[in-house]
Motif scaffolding. Structure first.
Motif, PDB file in Angstrom:
ATOM      1  N   ARG A 153       3.611 -18.688  -4.383  1.00 24.39           N
ATOM      2  CA  ARG A 153       4.458 -18.806  -5.580  1.00 24.39           C
ATOM      3  C   ARG A 153       4.558 -20.256  -6.067  1.00 24.39           C
ATOM      4  O   ARG A 153       5.580 -20.660  -6.600  1.00 24.39           O
ATOM      5  N   ARG A 154       3.479 -21.005  -5.874  1.00 22.18           N
ATOM      6  CA  ARG A 154       3.501 -22.418  -6.270  1.00 22.18           C
ATOM      7  C   ARG A 154       3.817 -22.587  -7.753  1.00 22.18           C
ATOM      8  O   ARG A 154       4.525 -23.507  -8.155  1.00 22.18           O
ATOM      9  N   GLU A 169      13.083 -21.185   1.187  1.00 18.89           N
ATOM     10  CA  GLU A 169      13.360 -19.801   1.533  1.00 18.89           C
ATOM     11  C   GLU A 169      12.049 -19.027   1.520  1.00 18.89           C
ATOM     12  O   GLU A 169      11.144 -19.324   0.733  1.00 18.89           O
ATOM     13  N   PHE A 170      11.949 -18.019   2.370  1.00 23.82           N
ATOM     14  CA  PHE A 170      10.702 -17.255   2.504  1.00 23.82           C
ATOM     15  C   PHE A 170      10.273 -16.655   1.173  1.00 23.82           C
ATOM     16  O   PHE A 170       9.111 -16.769   0.766  1.00 23.82           O
ATOM     17  N   THR A 171      11.208 -16.028   0.471  1.00 21.73           N
ATOM     18  CA  THR A 171      10.868 -15.367  -0.791  1.00 21.73           C
ATOM     19  C   THR A 171      10.583 -16.352  -1.916  1.00 21.73           C
ATOM     20  O   THR A 171      10.010 -15.971  -2.934  1.00 21.73           O
ATOM     21  N   ALA A 172      10.969 -17.627  -1.739  1.00 22.09           N
ATOM     22  CA  ALA A 172      10.715 -18.627  -2.775  1.00 22.09           C
ATOM     23  C   ALA A 172       9.270 -19.099  -2.780  1.00 22.09           C
ATOM     24  O   ALA A 172       8.778 -19.600  -3.794  1.00 22.09           O
ATOM     25  N   VAL A 173       8.584 -18.952  -1.644  1.00 21.54           N
ATOM     26  CA  VAL A 173       7.209 -19.446  -1.545  1.00 21.54           C
ATOM     27  C   VAL A 173       6.181 -18.337  -1.332  1.00 21.54           C
ATOM     28  O   VAL A 173       4.996 -18.523  -1.616  1.00 21.54           O
ATOM     29  N   MET A 174       6.617 -17.172  -0.837  1.00 21.02           N
ATOM     30  CA  MET A 174       5.694 -16.096  -0.494  1.00 21.02           C
ATOM     31  C   MET A 174       5.693 -15.023  -1.575  1.00 21.02           C
ATOM     32  O   MET A 174       6.750 -14.523  -1.966  1.00 21.02           O
ATOM     33  N   ARG A 175       4.512 -14.680  -2.070  1.00 18.91           N
ATOM     34  CA  ARG A 175       4.410 -13.648  -3.092  1.00 18.91           C
ATOM     35  C   ARG A 175       4.537 -12.271  -2.470  1.00 18.91           C
ATOM     36  O   ARG A 175       3.966 -11.984  -1.413  1.00 18.91           O
TER      37      ARG A 175
END
Length: 330
Positions: A153-154, A169-175
């Motif tokens: 999610r860059r 946070e995990f959901t902030a970087v992982m699609r």
């Protein structure tokens, strides 16, 4: 509740989550260290199956030492560089992949043991088992680090700020499409389906052999009864893995396919908690279901000073013959 600089204020549910996670980490590390130690000190447990079990135990130790602390850190809302946060998140996936691939290797090993018992020892050697373990970990790293190659999610809103720091946070970087399609469907559902098919075939073959008791020798019947007991124990490990890990993946699917439905924080933490508690359950399954393992753990506790053992060796009498064959009495 006051908070430290750079950390969001903690809610009561967060404090409870961190406390439970810390307890799981301690139990997981202690239990799985005992698993590795039991295999090291008891020659009767040093067969190819327990080589894969040790690999699984190492992954579970990593959950307690690495994954759970990282999960706690991610829940604290630290600000850091995007790719630093992404790498920490990828480490969580690597350990998960190593666990499921170790379980798959165990299932394949037991399948070969009952399907080709006469040729098993020549095909599945200790060296080949070690190579298989290395391949499992290499594949785990490759699949877990896929988001570092660009599937992340860059370019999502907020991750390209001028300061370069984000709330980690995990959901902030992982699609979520990676988590659902690649990680869940590709590397959880498929291996679990293969394992279910393998254990179904293992039980079918063993039942068929046991039903031919009149044609079989006593040694042959004893062999398949031991295999049945051990297969049940290892199938239970797979079942617990599925029960513990499916809830968090289902939540990811809900978040991806139905974004209008919000998963409550307490439910999300419960799913994370279940996925981590799986690492603490495996040693309990071995201890309660596998006799040689249980006996070895008792002797280790005696050596540690709980009660002085009467025997001078950690391997009980009568196990040397089993050691030569690589059999374990469940």
């Amino acid at each position: 509740m006051s908070s430290s600089p750079g950390i969001k204020p903690r809610e009561h549910v967060d404090v409870m989550y961190i406390s439970i996670e810390t307890a799981i980490a301690l139990v997981s590390v202690v239990g799985n260290v005992l698993v590795v130690l039991a295999v090291c000190v008891n020659r009767a447990l040093r067969n190819t199956t327990f080589c894969f079990i040790v690999s699984l135990a190492v992954a579970d130790i990593a959950v307690g030492v690495l994954v759970i602390p990282l999960a706690i850190i991610l829940s604290l809302g630290f600000k850091t560089q995007f790719y630093t946060c992404l790498f920490l998140s990828c480490l969580l996936l690597i350990i998960t992949q190593s666990s499921i691939l170790s379980l798959l290797a165990i299932a394949i090993d037991r399948y070969l043991r009952v399907k080709i018992p006469t040729r098993y020892s020549t095909i599945v050697t200790q060296r080949r088992a070690c190579v298989a373990v290395c391949l499992c970990w290499i594949l785990s790293f490759l699949t877990g680090l896929v988001p570092m190659m660009g599937w992340n999610r860059r370019h999502a809103g907020g991750n390209l700020s001028s300061s370069g720091d984000i709330v980690c946070e995990f959901t902030a970087v992982m699609r979520m499409d990676y988590m659902v399609y690649f990680n869940f469907f590709g590397w959880v559902v498929v291996p679990l389906s293969v394992m279910i098919a393998l254990y179904a075939e293992i039980f079918r073959v063993i039942r068929r052999q046991l039903n031919r008791r009149a044609e079989a020798t006593c040694d042959g019947e004893r062999y398949y009864r031991k295999e049945l007991k051990l297969a049940k124990s290892l199938a239970l490990v797979v079942f617990l893995f599925a029960v513990c890990w499916l809830p968090i993946h289902i939540m990811n699917c809900i978040d991806f396919f139905c974004p209008q439905w919000s998963v409550p924080k307490f439910t999300l933490y419960a799913g994370i908690f279940m996925s981590h508690v799986n690492s603490a359950l495996n040693p309990m399954v071995y201890a309660f279901r596998i006799k040689q393992f249980r006996v070895t753990l008792i002797k280790i506790s005696q050596r540690c000073g709980i009660r002085k053992p009467k025997e001078a060796t950690l391997c009980p009498a009568g196990t040397r013959a089993q050691t030569e064959k690589g059999d374990v009495d469940p």
